[in-house]
Design a protein around this motif. Sequence first.
Motif, PDB file in Angstrom:
ATOM      1  N   GLY A 157      74.119 -15.738-161.999  1.00  0.00           N
ATOM      2  CA  GLY A 157      73.542 -17.287-162.122  1.00  0.00           C
ATOM      3  C   GLY A 157      74.531 -18.337-162.395  1.00  0.00           C
ATOM      4  N   HIS A 158      75.786 -18.069-162.514  1.00  0.00           N
ATOM      5  CA  HIS A 158      76.764 -19.001-162.754  1.00  0.00           C
ATOM      6  C   HIS A 158      77.078 -19.881-161.643  1.00  0.00           C
ATOM      7  N   LEU A 159      76.706 -19.605-160.539  1.00  0.00           N
ATOM      8  CA  LEU A 159      76.820 -20.687-159.335  1.00  0.00           C
ATOM      9  C   LEU A 159      75.781 -21.486-159.303  1.00  0.00           C
ATOM     10  N   GLU A 160      74.511 -21.388-160.098  1.00  0.00           N
ATOM     11  CA  GLU A 160      73.383 -22.023-159.884  1.00  0.00           C
ATOM     12  C   GLU A 160      73.775 -23.638-160.706  1.00  0.00           C
ATOM     13  N   ASN A 161      72.953 -24.462-160.234  1.00  0.00           N
ATOM     14  CA  ASN A 161      72.771 -25.934-160.848  1.00  0.00           C
ATOM     15  C   ASN A 161      74.278 -26.291-160.401  1.00  0.00           C
ATOM     16  N   ARG A 162      75.000 -26.167-159.527  1.00  0.00           N
ATOM     17  CA  ARG A 162      75.958 -26.542-159.054  1.00  0.00           C
ATOM     18  C   ARG A 162      75.594 -27.858-158.213  1.00  0.00           C
ATOM     19  N   ARG A 163      76.527 -29.023-158.296  1.00  0.00           N
ATOM     20  CA  ARG A 163      76.180 -30.168-157.527  1.00  0.00           C
ATOM     21  C   ARG A 163      77.469 -30.274-156.612  1.00  0.00           C
ATOM     22  N   TRP A 164      76.841 -31.126-155.521  1.00  0.00           N
ATOM     23  CA  TRP A 164      77.991 -31.226-154.274  1.00  0.00           C
ATOM     24  C   TRP A 164      77.880 -32.758-153.930  1.00  0.00           C
ATOM     25  N   ALA A 165      78.948 -33.596-153.744  1.00  0.00           N
ATOM     26  CA  ALA A 165      79.162 -34.662-153.088  1.00  0.00           C
ATOM     27  C   ALA A 165      80.107 -34.707-151.937  1.00  0.00           C
ATOM     28  N   PRO A 203      81.281 -25.886-162.336  1.00  0.00           N
ATOM     29  CA  PRO A 203      82.054 -24.795-162.134  1.00  0.00           C
ATOM     30  C   PRO A 203      83.262 -24.992-161.516  1.00  0.00           C
ATOM     31  N   LEU A 204      84.405 -24.420-161.380  1.00  0.00           N
ATOM     32  CA  LEU A 204      85.802 -24.468-160.798  1.00  0.00           C
ATOM     33  C   LEU A 204      85.491 -23.516-159.606  1.00  0.00           C
ATOM     34  N   PRO A 205      86.564 -23.644-158.511  1.00  0.00           N
ATOM     35  CA  PRO A 205      86.602 -22.387-157.519  1.00  0.00           C
ATOM     36  C   PRO A 205      87.554 -21.527-158.139  1.00  0.00           C
TER      37      PRO A 205
END
Length: 461
Positions: free
Chosen positions: A23-31, A283-285
């Motif tokens: 679940g650590h990739l959830e709630n990511r945002r992207w612009a 989160p970072l790559p």
Amino acid sequence: MTTETAPSTNFLRNIIENDLKSGHLENRRWAPPPATAALRQAAAPDPARIRTRFPPEPNGYLHIGHAKSICLNFGLAKDYAGICHLRFDDTNPEKEEDEYVRAIIEMVHWLGFEWSVDGTEHCYYASDYFETMYAFAEALVQAGHAYVDEQSAEQMRQTRGTLTEAGTDSPWRNRPAAESLRLLREMRAGRHPNGRMALRARIDMASPNINLRDPVLYRIRHAEHHRTGNTWCIYPMYSWAHPVEDALEGITHSICTLEFEDQRPFYDWILQRLVELGQLAEPLPHQYEFARLNLEYVVTSKRKLRQLVLEGHVAGWDDPRLPTLAGLRRRGYTPASIRLFCERLGVTKADSRIGYHVLEQALRDDLDPTADRAVAILDPIRLVITNFPADHAETCSAPLNPHDPDGPRRHFPFTRELYIERDDFREDPPKKYFRLFPGNLVRLKYAWVVRCTGCTRNEHG
């Protein structure tokens, strides 16, 4: 019918599946990039479950080694409902050209991959981020994490140390941040010649990892860039640009070949410092490494391939003797065969050399079910059907593809005089020779059975 196999599991797939489950990739945002912390935090949720990227430098044509990375990055994104970016790492103006950009785009498309998703083109250029990367560099200088060094490149090499000996601090390592910032701005303004100074990260000159001994971030290069022209005269080093580009694009899994494994601590160091300074958002790559594709007896170095092209040893980057994708296409290789080849290789961390026959077999397996057949007699001898009328011909036929006997057919005449391969006849045959020899019966494929009643030779034997 398809020859492509179902994806097999590998350590990268396991990592992605674990990341998705945790679940650590959830709630990511992207612009749209370059997305700094402020832009990312104000953006909508990322529609992609993961983001990967294929980041070629446009300094030559893609070769068979690149195919593995292309298939891996685009394939993982597709299989996990993600998006793969095509990114041009154009940070070296002296070797990059628009011709190579066009050729790379053509070859990735030819292999069957797309980067347009829901009307958005995910094709990016490092040069579009130059202004943002420079602003990040100034932030590092002001925070004391970077400094302008006036040593020459040779002096830097001499003071970097060895695998067993620590490096030596630069005389300018502890210069005030304000002075480094002034010099950095002078570098950008073009007030200093090539090699006069460079911007270095301040990390640890005693680190056992030489890549952490104050690596260079920016160097001076008075050269025209294929996209930005003469706007810039300082250019980022790849080791600095790579993590920043990944973060600005919201990449989740940065998949590299094994030679970048030692660079991973610097990759992480850069991103952590920029998060601390409020320039990037979590989160970072994360970087992961896999073994590159090495074919036996095949040179894939772009530097060496470029030399062959520029010195006229070959007809161009698409010469069929070259291992470039353009060359393989001219030689008759299909996109499906190359994808099949890459799938069969799997993904590991163990370096190995693959026999060229594996690539050739992938092509055979792809073409065999679909390719039309043709027959050629390479070393002919004449066969006379003595009891067949000289003025008569019978029409015979054969399927264009033996795997489709009810499909299209080719037609050919059967006449009194025919030609067969020299190896298909022996006057004095060895044991277990089942082809034509005096007294023997054989079937001519797609025609009739014939008996050899003898042979005659001319004055030349």
